[in-house]
Design an enzyme around this catalytic site. Structure first.
Site, short mmCIF file in Angstrom:
data_model
loop_
_atom_site.label_atom_id
_atom_site.label_comp_id
_atom_site.label_asym_id
_atom_site.label_seq_id
_atom_site.Cartn_x
_atom_site.Cartn_y
_atom_site.Cartn_z
N SER A 1 0.81 -1.22 0.00
CA SER A 1 0.00 0.00 0.00
C SER A 1 0.85 1.27 0.00
O SER A 1 1.59 1.53 -0.94
CB SER A 1 -0.97 -0.04 1.19
N ASP B 1 -5.95 -4.17 -1.80
CA ASP B 1 -4.85 -3.77 -0.92
C ASP B 1 -4.14 -4.98 -0.31
O ASP B 1 -4.79 -5.89 0.23
CB ASP B 1 -5.43 -2.88 0.19
#
Length: 617
Positions: free
Chosen positions: A46, A225
């Site tokens: 991320s 993610d």
């Protein structure tokens, strides 16, 4: 140390731009301590993937001179100040409102959330050689560390990754050989790694995306993610290729792990009700990431302990949630300010220069303390003095309450500096006008019709009033005319009666004069021999005129005219009978003043003829 001991694996955790800036501080410490060149594998998640991608693409600058490092870091600092999330949301809202173009523009070019995020990343991730958007192939350069951008497949539930070769996945710590995709944009890989589920939908990947044959990569998958599976990126450091599988460029033995952990505290929050879908999903994601991180750390500790007869892997965890132990260190942030950094928002919102410098400084100082404790660097390692934004002297004494404000999220759906905001406002006005135009036109038409109806009614009222006034005036005129007619008729009737009365008097006078009109005696004598007969004619004439007067009073015009005619005939008989009515001569003689009798008759006849003419009208 052996060659393996010199090899460092660096894990960069997730946490939005908060993590990016914290990791930048850690990276600066590794550079100044001479350890950055020893990093051979970077596993990023991320917000960590944002820095990792820029770090690999600009490795020669980051490991070069201080000026080169500062120049490369400046690009990252400029990026975190560009309001990435706000720009994405504003363009997405405009794209959603323009319904028709969404069906015309190809899917890859639409203003979807993931496409817009990828375009924002594309501006940061450029090839140092060609200065175009970087691809996976641009990561492949001698001397650069291996890289794994970690993500999670919502389709299969497996952890996935992008590296210098392409796209792959692993199960139970065993890597599958990646599918080569040198032409895939680096921005695409980072978008998949940072597509935070509560805000961004998953990134689609298929055989056409990679590209490859369908038998190599069959069903399409949805990537999200990497923090959903491992927010610290530890799995990417521990995973190894299955025996017999070729992957030498990625299968790197490591002597030390450095985990840059920008995860915040997971404190109890008894006031929040989590009724809003976004904060509810964010809280659920944080809980999941916390649990996964605990499990991954336990796995890492088992590796670091080693097995019988084998040395364990050293690992250092640089935690943002921990303050510097030395409270007397004047080169770090105030302790309470350090403690407030764990609550800085974890998104891609715009970060202020003060927030950026505070996070960088804490990452640097906390990495220095942790590495000294693990004896990876010496106690005399340089303290934090880097001031890329020229505000360290002010940030160093920053109050904790100033940092606490950084926990507040701002959606930034409007920005006066962004042309898209103005375009959205103009489009909204256009749509409102478009929707309101029929209503406005109907209201305008109704107003015009009402105005015309009012004017018509006003004209009709005026016309009616004019008509009534005209009728009243006509009635008044008629009344006046009638009154005048009555008066005129009365005058006329009076005149007619006067004419008749005058005629009666004249005939009577004529008869009186004729009765003694012949010579003889003191007063004369009546004509002879037929005076009685003549006198009867005169009386008949007088009676006829009196009858005519009665007929006029009764409005019997015809009867009056007949009586007047009778009177005229009798008058003529009277006057004509007086001719030669006196004695004397052979034929008699006319009475005295006979000429006056003729003249009187003429006057009477003329008056009666005029009277008859008026009766005829």
């Amino acid at each position: 140390m052996s060659d393996v001991d010199d090899r460092i694996g660096l894990a960069l955790s997730g946490g939005g731009f908060r993590a990016t800036l914290f990791h930048l501080g850690v990276t600066k410490l590794l550079s100044e301590a001479g350890l950055l060149k020893q990093v051979k594998l970077i596993s990023a998640v991320s917000g960590g993937s944002i820095l990792a991608a820029h770090l690999i693409l600009n490795w020669e600058r980051y490991t070069g001179s201080k000026e080169d490092f500062d120049s490369a870091a400046r690009e990252v600092l400029d990026f975190v100040k560009t309001d990435v999330r706000g720009r994405v949301l504003r363009r997405w809202l405009l794209g959603c409102s323009t319904v028709v173009p969404r069906f015309v523009i190809p899917k890859d070019g639409r203003w979807s959330l993931v496409n817009l995020l990828q375009r924002q990343y594309a501006g940061l991730f450029r090839s140092a050689v060609t200065n175009r958007e970087a691809t996976i192939g641009d990561l492949r350069r001698a001397g650069r560390p291996a890289i794994r951008f970690n993500c999670t497949s919502l389709t299969t539930g497996d952890p996935c990754y992008f590296d210098q070769a392409g796209f792959g996945w692993y199960r139970n710590g065993v890597l599958v050989k990646p599918i080569a995709a040198f032409g895939l944009p680096v921005a695409y890989a980072v978008t998949a790694s940072s597509a935070f589920p509560p805000l961004f939908p998953p990134v689609e990947i298929s055989h056409s995306t990679l590209p490859c044959d369908r038998n190599v990569f069959g069903a399409d998958q949805r990537l999200t993610d990497g923090g959903v599976y491992d927010n610290l990126g530890i799995e990417g450091l521990l995973a190894k290729y299955e025996k017999g599988t070729s992957g030498p460029e990625q299968d790197i033995p490591l002597g030390s792990f450095i985990i840059s952990d920008a995860e915040g505290n997971f404190d109890s929050d008894f006031e929040a009700k989590y009724s809003f879908p976004v904060n509810r999903n964010v809280r659920a994601s944080d809980l999941l990431m916390k649990r996964v991180s605990v499990l991954q750390l336990e796995e890492l500790q088992r590796h670091s302990a080693g097995s019988a007869g084998q040395a364990g892997i050293r690992f250092v965890r640089v935690k943002i949630r921990e303050s510097i132990s030395d409270l007397n260190d004047k080169t770090v942030l105030k302790p309470e300010t350090q403690g407030a950094l764990i609550n800085v928002r974890t998104d891609l919102d715009r970060f202020t220069p003060e927030e950026a410098t505070a996070l960088i400084a804490h990452g640097y100082s906390k990495a220095r303390e942790a590495l000294i404790e693990r004896k990876l660097i010496k106690p005399d390692a340089p303290q934090f003095s880097w001031d890329p934004l020229a505000n360290w002297s002010a940030v160093k004494v920053l109050a904790a309450k100033e940092v606490q404000r950084s926990a507040e999220r701002n959606w930034r759906l409007w920005s006066s500096d962004d042309p898209v905001s103005w375009a959205t406002a103009l489009y909204a006005v256009f749509v409102c006008l478009l929707l309101a135009t029929p209503t406005l036109l109907f209201a305008l038409q109704s107003s015009i019709s009402a105005q015309r109806a009012a004017e018509s009614a006003k004209v009709a009222v005026a016309a009616q009033a004019a008509k009534e006034a005209a009728q009243a005036q006509a009635a008044e005129a008629q009344a006046e005319a009638a009154k005048a007619g009555v008066a005129a008729r009365a005058v006329r009737d009076t005149a007619q009666v006067q004419v008749l009365g005058a005629a009666v008097l004249q005939i009577q006078s004529l008869m009186g004069s004729a009765s003694s009109g012949c010579s003889g005696g003191p007063h004369g004598v009546p004509p002879e021999p037929g005076w009685p007969g003549l006198q009867a004619h005169g009386n008949s004439a007088v009676n006829a005129l009196n009858e005519a007067r009665l007929s006029l009073a009764k409005r019997d015009i015809s009867g009056a005219a007949q009586q007047i005619n009778t009177a005229q005939v009798e008058l003529d008989a009277l006057v004509n009978g007086l001719h030669n009515s006196c004695s004397g001569g052979a034929h008699g003689e006319d009475p005295n003043s006979y000429g006056s009798y003729l003249a009187a008759r003429t006057r009477i006849q003329e008056g009666l003829n005029q009277l008859k003419g008026s009766l005829a009208n």
